[in-house]
Scaffold this motif. Structure first.
Motif, PDB file in Angstrom:
ATOM      1  N   GLU A  28       0.847  -1.203   0.000  1.00 41.81           N
ATOM      2  CA  GLU A  28       0.000   0.000   0.000  1.00 41.81           C
ATOM      3  C   GLU A  28       0.889   1.261   0.000  1.00 41.81           C
ATOM      4  O   GLU A  28       1.914   1.290   0.675  1.00 41.81           O
ATOM      5  N   VAL A  29       0.479   2.268  -0.752  1.00 42.83           N
ATOM      6  CA  VAL A  29       1.141   3.576  -0.663  1.00 42.83           C
ATOM      7  C   VAL A  29       0.128   4.495   0.008  1.00 42.83           C
ATOM      8  O   VAL A  29      -0.833   4.952  -0.597  1.00 42.83           O
ATOM      9  N   PHE A  30       0.369   4.708   1.292  1.00 38.11           N
ATOM     10  CA  PHE A  30      -0.626   5.307   2.181  1.00 38.11           C
ATOM     11  C   PHE A  30      -0.254   6.743   2.534  1.00 38.11           C
ATOM     12  O   PHE A  30       0.882   7.012   2.947  1.00 38.11           O
ATOM     13  N   GLY A  31      -1.199   7.637   2.374  1.00 36.50           N
ATOM     14  CA  GLY A  31      -0.984   9.022   2.778  1.00 36.50           C
ATOM     15  C   GLY A  31      -1.544   9.254   4.168  1.00 36.50           C
ATOM     16  O   GLY A  31      -2.715   9.006   4.420  1.00 36.50           O
ATOM     17  N   PHE A  32      -0.678   9.720   5.062  1.00 30.12           N
ATOM     18  CA  PHE A  32      -1.074   9.977   6.454  1.00 30.12           C
ATOM     19  C   PHE A  32      -1.206  11.487   6.562  1.00 30.12           C
ATOM     20  O   PHE A  32      -0.229  12.215   6.698  1.00 30.12           O
ATOM     21  N   LEU A  33      -2.461  11.931   6.465  1.00 37.14           N
ATOM     22  CA  LEU A  33      -2.729  13.353   6.285  1.00 37.14           C
ATOM     23  C   LEU A  33      -3.347  13.946   7.544  1.00 37.14           C
ATOM     24  O   LEU A  33      -4.197  13.322   8.188  1.00 37.14           O
ATOM     25  N   GLY A  34      -2.939  15.149   7.865  1.00 36.57           N
ATOM     26  CA  GLY A  34      -3.544  15.813   9.016  1.00 36.57           C
ATOM     27  C   GLY A  34      -2.931  17.179   9.198  1.00 36.57           C
ATOM     28  O   GLY A  34      -1.812  17.422   8.728  1.00 36.57           O
ATOM     29  N   PRO A  35      -3.637  18.070   9.874  1.00 36.79           N
ATOM     30  CA  PRO A  35      -3.101  19.413  10.090  1.00 36.79           C
ATOM     31  C   PRO A  35      -1.872  19.396  11.002  1.00 36.79           C
ATOM     32  O   PRO A  35      -1.594  18.388  11.657  1.00 36.79           O
ATOM     33  N   LEU A 185       4.474   4.707   3.739  1.00 32.71           N
ATOM     34  CA  LEU A 185       3.636   5.641   4.505  1.00 32.71           C
ATOM     35  C   LEU A 185       4.213   7.037   4.342  1.00 32.71           C
ATOM     36  O   LEU A 185       5.386   7.265   4.650  1.00 32.71           O
ATOM     37  N   ILE A 186       3.396   7.935   3.822  1.00 39.06           N
ATOM     38  CA  ILE A 186       3.845   9.310   3.586  1.00 39.06           C
ATOM     39  C   ILE A 186       3.027  10.257   4.442  1.00 39.06           C
ATOM     40  O   ILE A 186       1.810  10.332   4.333  1.00 39.06           O
ATOM     41  N   CYS A 187       3.738  10.960   5.288  1.00 40.47           N
ATOM     42  CA  CYS A 187       3.116  11.888   6.199  1.00 40.47           C
ATOM     43  C   CYS A 187       3.085  13.274   5.558  1.00 40.47           C
ATOM     44  O   CYS A 187       4.104  13.733   5.043  1.00 40.47           O
ATOM     45  N   SER A 188       1.926  13.922   5.566  1.00 39.41           N
ATOM     46  CA  SER A 188       1.843  15.235   4.926  1.00 39.41           C
ATOM     47  C   SER A 188       0.665  16.027   5.473  1.00 39.41           C
ATOM     48  O   SER A 188      -0.279  15.452   6.012  1.00 39.41           O
ATOM     49  N   HIS A 189       0.745  17.353   5.338  1.00 37.97           N
ATOM     50  CA  HIS A 189      -0.445  18.135   5.659  1.00 37.97           C
ATOM     51  C   HIS A 189      -1.041  18.740   4.399  1.00 37.97           C
ATOM     52  O   HIS A 189      -1.926  19.587   4.466  1.00 37.97           O
ATOM     53  N   ILE A 190      -0.569  18.268   3.227  1.00 41.03           N
ATOM     54  CA  ILE A 190      -1.042  18.826   1.958  1.00 41.03           C
ATOM     55  C   ILE A 190      -1.765  17.739   1.155  1.00 41.03           C
ATOM     56  O   ILE A 190      -1.149  16.773   0.691  1.00 41.03           O
ATOM     57  N   VAL A 194      -0.475  14.280  -1.294  1.00 44.72           N
ATOM     58  CA  VAL A 194      -0.858  12.902  -1.016  1.00 44.72           C
ATOM     59  C   VAL A 194      -1.599  12.325  -2.232  1.00 44.72           C
ATOM     60  O   VAL A 194      -1.352  11.204  -2.657  1.00 44.72           O
ATOM     61  N   ARG A 195      -2.483  13.132  -2.793  1.00 39.76           N
ATOM     62  CA  ARG A 195      -3.293  12.661  -3.914  1.00 39.76           C
ATOM     63  C   ARG A 195      -2.413  12.293  -5.115  1.00 39.76           C
ATOM     64  O   ARG A 195      -2.729  11.392  -5.875  1.00 39.76           O
ATOM     65  N   ALA A 196      -1.295  12.989  -5.259  1.00 38.38           N
ATOM     66  CA  ALA A 196      -0.424  12.756  -6.417  1.00 38.38           C
ATOM     67  C   ALA A 196       0.230  11.380  -6.409  1.00 38.38           C
ATOM     68  O   ALA A 196       0.543  10.852  -7.473  1.00 38.38           O
ATOM     69  N   VAL A 197       0.436  10.798  -5.251  1.00 38.48           N
ATOM     70  CA  VAL A 197       1.183   9.530  -5.208  1.00 38.48           C
ATOM     71  C   VAL A 197       0.506   8.390  -4.452  1.00 38.48           C
ATOM     72  O   VAL A 197       0.850   7.232  -4.673  1.00 38.48           O
ATOM     73  N   CYS A 198      -0.430   8.709  -3.575  1.00 40.83           N
ATOM     74  CA  CYS A 198      -0.961   7.655  -2.700  1.00 40.83           C
ATOM     75  C   CYS A 198      -2.205   7.003  -3.280  1.00 40.83           C
ATOM     76  O   CYS A 198      -2.973   7.635  -3.997  1.00 40.83           O
ATOM     77  N   THR A 199      -2.393   5.731  -2.947  1.00 42.70           N
ATOM     78  CA  THR A 199      -3.608   5.028  -3.360  1.00 42.70           C
ATOM     79  C   THR A 199      -4.631   5.050  -2.232  1.00 42.70           C
ATOM     80  O   THR A 199      -5.823   5.042  -2.477  1.00 42.70           O
ATOM     81  N   THR A 200      -4.132   5.062  -1.019  1.00 44.28           N
ATOM     82  CA  THR A 200      -5.032   5.100   0.138  1.00 44.28           C
ATOM     83  C   THR A 200      -4.621   6.240   1.050  1.00 44.28           C
ATOM     84  O   THR A 200      -3.500   6.759   0.967  1.00 44.28           O
ATOM     85  N   LEU A 201      -5.538   6.569   1.924  1.00 42.49           N
ATOM     86  CA  LEU A 201      -5.390   7.800   2.689  1.00 42.49           C
ATOM     87  C   LEU A 201      -6.030   7.621   4.064  1.00 42.49           C
ATOM     88  O   LEU A 201      -7.091   7.000   4.193  1.00 42.49           O
ATOM     89  N   GLY A 202      -5.383   8.177   5.069  1.00 38.01           N
ATOM     90  CA  GLY A 202      -5.975   8.238   6.394  1.00 38.01           C
ATOM     91  C   GLY A 202      -5.860   9.652   6.903  1.00 38.01           C
ATOM     92  O   GLY A 202      -4.853  10.323   6.636  1.00 38.01           O
ATOM     93  N   VAL A 215      -8.291   7.124  -1.766  1.00 40.24           N
ATOM     94  CA  VAL A 215      -8.223   8.581  -1.841  1.00 40.24           C
ATOM     95  C   VAL A 215      -9.598   9.143  -2.217  1.00 40.24           C
ATOM     96  O   VAL A 215     -10.069  10.115  -1.616  1.00 40.24           O
ATOM     97  N   GLU A 216     -10.273   8.518  -3.176  1.00 44.13           N
ATOM     98  CA  GLU A 216     -11.589   8.999  -3.624  1.00 44.13           C
ATOM     99  C   GLU A 216     -12.600   8.941  -2.484  1.00 44.13           C
ATOM    100  O   GLU A 216     -13.333   9.911  -2.245  1.00 44.13           O
ATOM    101  N   GLU A 217     -12.638   7.797  -1.787  1.00 40.49           N
ATOM    102  CA  GLU A 217     -13.591   7.638  -0.681  1.00 40.49           C
ATOM    103  C   GLU A 217     -13.413   8.722   0.376  1.00 40.49           C
ATOM    104  O   GLU A 217     -14.373   9.358   0.809  1.00 40.49           O
ATOM    105  N   VAL A 218     -12.157   8.928   0.768  1.00 42.08           N
ATOM    106  CA  VAL A 218     -11.910   9.882   1.850  1.00 42.08           C
ATOM    107  C   VAL A 218     -12.179  11.311   1.381  1.00 42.08           C
ATOM    108  O   VAL A 218     -12.744  12.118   2.117  1.00 42.08           O
ATOM    109  N   GLU A 219     -11.819  11.598   0.143  1.00 42.14           N
ATOM    110  CA  GLU A 219     -12.066  12.941  -0.389  1.00 42.14           C
ATOM    111  C   GLU A 219     -13.554  13.273  -0.379  1.00 42.14           C
ATOM    112  O   GLU A 219     -13.942  14.404  -0.109  1.00 42.14           O
TER     113      GLU A 219
END
Ligand code: ADP
Ligand code: ADP
Length: 222
Positions: A28-35, A185-190, A194-202, A215-219
């Motif tokens: 999985e290429v997971f985006g760990f997103l948060g402020p 796992l990619i940590c980001s606040h942008i 995350v959308r550019a590279v990740c398939t899943t997102l939290g 990414v679509e579901e969470v968006e």
């Protein structure tokens, strides 16, 4: 896989990570997103064994990295937000020295360093790291994180210091890791990053996971 179970970290009785349950599956290429301040870095520091949880558990490929740092070094590549290198050595010399702590032969190490420096466009750069820009330092950090060809890669705000071309290069590298079946796992606040590279997102907010999916579901939930 990357897994946290009821993970808690308190600083001065305030919970930076609050009962976090997260699973990132193999490949999985997971985006760990948060402020800012959501608890992303604190989570990563526990996963990589740099700080101890107040309670709960976290493992990488079933290994508690804090308790088994040698095994951790074998399976995990980590790019911290600010990587410290030896300032009076070149990029090549830094990777060569730091690479000696990995189970690679000298020729394997040299070959990997050449390939990785090329992929982050730092081959044939004679400057010492002390003269690097922040972008160059971050690119060298990505090369170091991948030096041991790890199964799992954790990146903390990997594009924070990159210029536009550096960002494009970085995205190509992540796509390649995905093809190779790595868990990332990619940590980001942008979100766009995350959308550019990740398939899943939290999404993490105040130390807890508030959304998780494709990414679509969470968006759609945002
Ligand atoms: P993020 O990486 O999502 O920006 P952090 O994990 O850095 O979030 O921080 C989460 C919370 O924990 C913030 O409120 C931050 O101020 C606090 N925090 C982080 N590190 C420390 C520390 N070493 N001491 C005290 N509080 C901290
Ligand atoms: P920043 O992210 O701070 O803008 P960059 O990483 O883009 O910094 O690089 C800053 C400077 O270093 C640029 O002027 C660029 O020409 C030089 N530089 C970057 N990569 C290389 C390289 N592989 N070889 C030689 N010079 C480089």
């Amino acid at each position: 896989m990357i897994k946290t179970e009821n993970l808690v970290k308190e600083y001065n009785e305030k919970k930076a990570v609050d009962n976090l349950n997260l699973e990132v599956g193999d490949g999985e290429v997971f985006g760990f997103l948060g402020p800012n301040g959501a608890g992303k870095s604190t989570t990563i520091l526990m996963l990589t064994g740099m700080i101890e949880p107040t309670s709960g558990n976290c493992t990488i490929q079933g290994v508690n990295v804090a308790l088994n740092p040698l095994k951790g070094k074998e399976i995990l590549g980590y790019l911290p937000e600010d990587v410290g290198f030896y300032k009076n050595l070149t990029g090549y010399e830094n990777l060569d020295y730091l690479g000696k702590f990995y189970p690679l032969t000298k020729s394997e190490r040299e070959e990997r360093i050449e390939i990785l420096l090329k992929s982050v466009r730092l081959n044939d750069v004679p400057q010492k790291v002390g003269e690097y820009s922040r972008g160059m330092n971050q690119r060298l950090g990505l090369a170091l994180a991948l030096l041991n060809d790890p199964k799992v890669v954790i990146l903390d705000e990997p594009t924070a210091n990159l210029d536009p071309e550096g960002v494009l290069r970085y995205r190509e590298i992540i796509k390649k890791l995905e093809k190779e079946g790595k868990t990332v796992l990619i940590c980001s606040h942008i979100l766009s990053e995350v959308r550019a590279v990740c398939t899943t997102l939290g999404i993490i907010s105040q130390g807890t996971l508030v959304a998780r999916g494709s990414v679509e579901e969470v968006e759609d939930e945002l």
